[in-house]
Enzyme design. Structure first.
Site, PDB file in Angstrom:
ATOM      1  CG  ASP A 239     -12.716  32.365   7.593  1.00  0.00           C
ATOM      2  OD1 ASP A 239     -13.539  33.209   7.235  1.00  0.00           O
ATOM      3  OD2 ASP A 239     -12.860  31.141   7.412  1.00  0.00           O
ATOM      4  CD  GLU A 289       7.422  37.313  19.991  1.00  0.00           C
ATOM      5  OE1 GLU A 289       7.030  36.698  20.996  1.00  0.00           O
ATOM      6  OE2 GLU A 289       7.691  36.762  18.898  1.00  0.00           O
TER       7      GLU A 289
END
Ligand code: GLC
Length: 579
Positions: A239, A289
């Site tokens: 957002d 990751e």
């Protein structure tokens, strides 16, 4: 409206225009190293509150979304983005988050969320959740602690607290205005009733802005992201992704009313600060990751409102966000030149970064296309039977033929128009309430979906007296999913057929786009190996750019013509369409 029956199975779409298997002409590199799924994905935006209610309280919930997954699978989207479902006082329907690592009881609980992710993955659907980092709720423990703490305390340093101007601090610290109307500052009141410092909120006072210059904020969000990654999500919709950092000195804005006037992020001191890019780099690393651990590609898609496509492009550099919604297409009026301008700009500036463009025509903040594109001459019909419906269908075929990714907002596939006549007393959008009832902009696209039957609640909610949280109009009866699925001429079948063709045709998602010469009111282009898309924005029919029946058209398309407000796709050898 009568619409040509469109083929429901691409394999039998048209004997004259055989569907080419996706791999046939894929470049060699692509065969060995498939592109990440998000590059040309079509994601369905679920506004949880209005999707499907499983508990009978008139508010959609996660169990309702789970029940709707087979519907989404059948539609053919690649995944879903869930609007915020976190604990929240709902001052901005969940974009005021009180706890980033839980589910609001109105929407379910974490176990229900886990079941939703599990079922979505079983159906091959990705799950993207909404993260709100620019601000939290005034009910968040951090903000409560800050209010109780003294000026200058570490608790206040997580937000933007400042002394007021004027002799007694009675004036806000600067002249910034909030996006939803009114000043961007609210003054605090001490326990003894004396006025204190002010705090910054670029949206409502119930959404205090977090201080991203405090490293604690970044660390907290990395933990929040890890929490949801561990629960199996495939990505995050971010957002206000050009927000977060403010100018360190919080100086006056040269044009304080600009934000409020345009409802766009134009205050150069409050938005689009260079430091924000480092946050997206670190979030990208976190996603990578996670991918290194389990081999699943994650997605970061940002809500990026910045003045130019070139600035937008900076957010999707290879080490930042994977995608950012390109709102210029959504903002374009129904004119060939306007659409062509924004498409050219996006392909030049954004695709040029190596990312793909993320197209969008509708979302939970905007008036729906069926209403937006209706001709102002008065034929706007609330159920979309005027010009708006056909044009919205044509725009959908255009968007789904463009190179890159796309988002479809719930109800778009049902051809829902904006509900324009909601009574004032049911409106919940803070924009309406904070602009002195001037702007009725966001409730009308959030009315709960019609699923079945002839009267409200149209299967949205069950239970004797259950009433949807916003009233549904009678004309929703013509747009239920039940009717849409049974009618091969419906919006739903158009979207479904287009999505199937995207999967089966080579390079329809990514790859080149070459414009064809066409009359001024027409856009026509060739994609990849020879899919031609043409859209007639004018008021009269034009000759079709390709002989023979189209693979798919947004409306009746006979005799080698392309009628007004119609789009069509043809599969053919590109050499055959250029004369
Ligand atoms: C974004 C959301 C909108 C919300 C605002 C504040 O623009 O799309 O619905 O009100 O951010 O969080």
């Amino acid at each position: 409206m009568t619409v040509a029956a469109v083929p429901s199975d691409p394999a039998t779409a048209s004997p004259q225009a055989p569907v080419i298997p996706r791999q046939r002409s894929a470049p060699a590199a692509e065969l060995h190293q498939p592109q990440p799924w998000w590059r040309d994905a079509v994601i369905y935006q679920v506004y949880v509150r209005s999707f499907l209610d499983s508990t009978g309280d008139g508010i959609g919930d996660l169990a309702g979304v789970r029940a709707g997954l087979p519907y989404l699978r059948r539609l053919g989207v690649d995944g879903l983005w869930l609007s915020p479902f976190y604990p929240s006082p709902q001052h901005d329907h969940g974009y005021d988050v009180a706890d980033y690592c839980d589910v609001d009881p109105v929407y379910g609980d974490l176990d229900e969320f886990d079941r939703l992710v599990r079922d979505a993955h079983r159906l091959g659907l990705k799950v993207v959740v909404d993260i709100v980092p620019n601000h939290c709720s005034s009910a968040h423990p951090w903000f409560r602690e800050a209010l109780a703490a003294a000026p200058g305390s570490p608790a206040r340093a997580r937000f933007h607290f400042a002394d007021g101007r004027g002799e007694h601090g009675e004036l806000p610290p600067n002249n910034w205005r909030a996006m939803f109307g009114g000043p961007a500052w609210t003054r605090t009141t001490g326990p003894d009733g004396t006025p204190g410092q002010w705090y910054l909120h670029m949206f409502t006072p119930e959404q205090p802005d977090l201080n991203w210059r405090n490293p604690e904020t970044g660390r907290a969000f990395e933990r929040i992201l890890s929490f949801w990654l561990e629960r199996g999500v495939d990505g995050f919709r971010i957002d206000v992704a050009a927000g977060l950092f403010k100018h360190p000195d919080l100086p006056d804005s040269p044009d304080p009313y600009a934000d409020e006037r345009t409802r766009d992020s134009v205050n150069p001191l409050a938005w689009n600060q260079p430091e924000v890019h480092e946050v997206w780099r670190s979030w990208r690393r976190l996603c990578e990751e996670a991918t290194a651990r389990d081999g699943r590609e994650r997605l970061l898609v940002g809500e990026v409102s910045v003045p130019t496509a070139a600035e937008h492009a900076a957010y999707v550099r290879p080490d930042e966000l994977h995608q950012a919604f390109f709102f210029d297409l959504l903002a374009a009026p129904w004119e060939a030149a306007a659409f062509r301008g924004v498409i050219d700009e996006a392909l030049r500036d954004i695709a040029g970064t190596g990312s793909t463009v993320t197209w969008v025509l509708n979302n939970h903040d905007q008036v729906r296309t069926v209403t937006r594109y209706a001709s102002p001459s008065g034929d706007a019909d609330p159920s979309g039977a005027g010009t708006g419906g056909p044009r919205a269908r044509a725009a959908a075929l255009l968007m789904l033929a463009l190179p890159g990714a796309a988002y479809v907002y719930q109800g778009e596939e049902l051809g829902l128009a904006e509900v324009l006549d909601l009574p004032d007393e049911v409106l919940t959008d803070p924009v309406f309430h904070r602009t002195g009832s001037r702007l009725r902009v966001r409730d009308g696209c959030r009315v709960p979906l019609p699923w079945s039957g002839h009267v409200s609640p149209f299967g949205f909610t069950t239970g004797g007296d259950a009433r949807p949280w916003l009233p549904q109009p009678d004309w929703f009866a013509a747009h239920t999913t039940e009717r849409a699925l049974a009618d091969v001429g419906s919006f739903w079948h158009l979207y479904r057929d287009a999505l199937q063709l995207r999967r089966s045709l080579p390079h329809l998602g990514e790859g080149s786009l070459r414009w064809l010469d066409s009359p001024p009111d027409v856009l026509a282009f060739v994609r990849g190996d020879g899919l031609v898309c043409a859209v007639n924005f004018g008021d009269g029919p034009v000759p079709a750019p390709v002989a023979g029946p189209p693979l798919l058209s947004s409306g009746p398309c006979a005799d080698g013509t392309l009628p007004a407000g119609t789009a069509a796709w043809w599969s053919c050898d590109p050499s055959g369409v250029l004369d």
